[in-house]
Design a protein around this motif. Structure first.
Motif, short mmCIF file in Angstrom:
data_model
loop_
_atom_site.label_atom_id
_atom_site.label_comp_id
_atom_site.label_asym_id
_atom_site.label_seq_id
_atom_site.Cartn_x
_atom_site.Cartn_y
_atom_site.Cartn_z
N PHE A 207 31.90 33.48 32.33
CA PHE A 207 32.57 33.20 33.60
C PHE A 207 34.09 33.14 33.41
O PHE A 207 34.85 33.66 34.22
N VAL A 212 35.17 34.52 37.08
CA VAL A 212 34.27 34.26 38.21
C VAL A 212 33.70 32.86 38.09
O VAL A 212 33.84 32.20 37.05
N SER A 214 30.30 32.15 39.37
CA SER A 214 28.85 32.13 39.53
C SER A 214 28.23 33.38 38.93
O SER A 214 28.91 34.37 38.65
N THR A 216 26.16 35.40 40.43
CA THR A 216 26.23 36.49 41.42
C THR A 216 27.58 37.20 41.36
O THR A 216 27.66 38.44 41.37
N GLU A 217 28.65 36.41 41.28
CA GLU A 217 29.99 37.01 41.19
C GLU A 217 30.15 37.82 39.91
O GLU A 217 30.77 38.88 39.90
N LEU A 218 29.58 37.30 38.82
CA LEU A 218 29.70 37.99 37.54
C LEU A 218 29.02 39.35 37.59
O LEU A 218 29.58 40.36 37.16
N ARG A 220 28.32 41.12 40.24
CA ARG A 220 29.02 41.98 41.18
C ARG A 220 30.29 42.57 40.53
O ARG A 220 30.59 43.75 40.68
N THR A 221 30.99 41.74 39.77
CA THR A 221 32.24 42.19 39.15
C THR A 221 32.00 43.20 38.03
O THR A 221 32.74 44.19 37.89
#
Length: 224
Positions: A207, A212, A214, A216-218, A220-221
């Motif tokens: 993270f 990021v 979360s 989910t963010e990880l 997505r990125t």
């Protein structure tokens, strides 16, 4: 021009090679890697290899490895055993490297290299403990016959996803891929043979590196 989305990523290629080779010639630990123009191994994809062992190798013992790419390239063989490699280097270096392997329960090692126009571009390390024993002459012959498959995989180009993962350690990349596939912490710990606290530590580092907050963010990125 962007890389087509259908291209397999280097990690996936590494895992496919490891799965294919170890199905025919069993190994305790494995590592697939790319080889840069300076004949240095990089972008490792690991199988059952503990992160502390891999980091110790990179930081202290790589220089004593008789099977590192430049030595294998000099030997002129696509498949090289530990015994063959040690025969080409000094006794002192061999003793240091053997001590490192013994501390991690490794009895024997074989290196398979893939080439492009005569230059090594990727490699696969197969390591065995005493339960599996030394690689036999017949197994070395089998690996030599399979070397062409490694060459085909190694010639596949990187995708954009690999560029995003380039700043992560091999273990962090493995965890990122498992997160992409929806694995929870317990599944990651089981798949990678890690403790839950270790998985949580890796997630915190992931993270932080990616910037990021979360899972989910990880995902997505890194992957979308």
């Amino acid at each position: 021009m962007s890389t087509p989305a259908s291209l397999p990523e280097a990690h996936e290629l590494g895992q496919r090679c490891i799965a294919a080779f170890t199905r025919v010639v069993p190994a305790t630990l494995c590592a697939f890697y790319r080889i840069d123009p300076a004949l240095q191994a990089r972008d490792f994809s690991l199988y059952r290899m503990p992160e502390p062992m891999h980091q110790a190798y990179l930081q202290r013992y790589r220089q004593y490895d008789p099977l590192q790419p430049r030595h294998c390239a000099a030997a002129g063989r696509p498949v090289l055993s530990l015994r063959m490699g040690m025969a080409q280097q000094g006794r002192h270096a061999s003793e240091i490297y053997q001590g490192f392997l013994q501390r991690h329960g490794v009895l024997d090692v074989v290196e398979i290299l893939a080439h492009d126009g005569g230059r090594p571009i990727a490699g696969l390390s197969l390591l065995r403990d005493s339960a599996l024993g030394h690689f036999s002459v017949e197994e070395l012959g089998t690996l030599d016959a399979l070397q062409g498959l490694l060459e085909m995989a190694a010639l596949a180009p990187y995708s954009q996803v690999d560029e995003r993962l380039s700043g992560l350690t091999p273990r962090e990349r493995q965890i990122a891929w498992l997160l992409r596939d929806g694995a929870d912490n317990k599944s990651i710990a089981r798949r990678l043979d890690l403790g839950l606290p270790t998985v949580k530590t890796h997630l915190i580092n992931l993270f932080r590196k990616v910037g990021v907050g979360s899972r989910t963010e990880l995902v997505r990125t890194l992957f979308l």
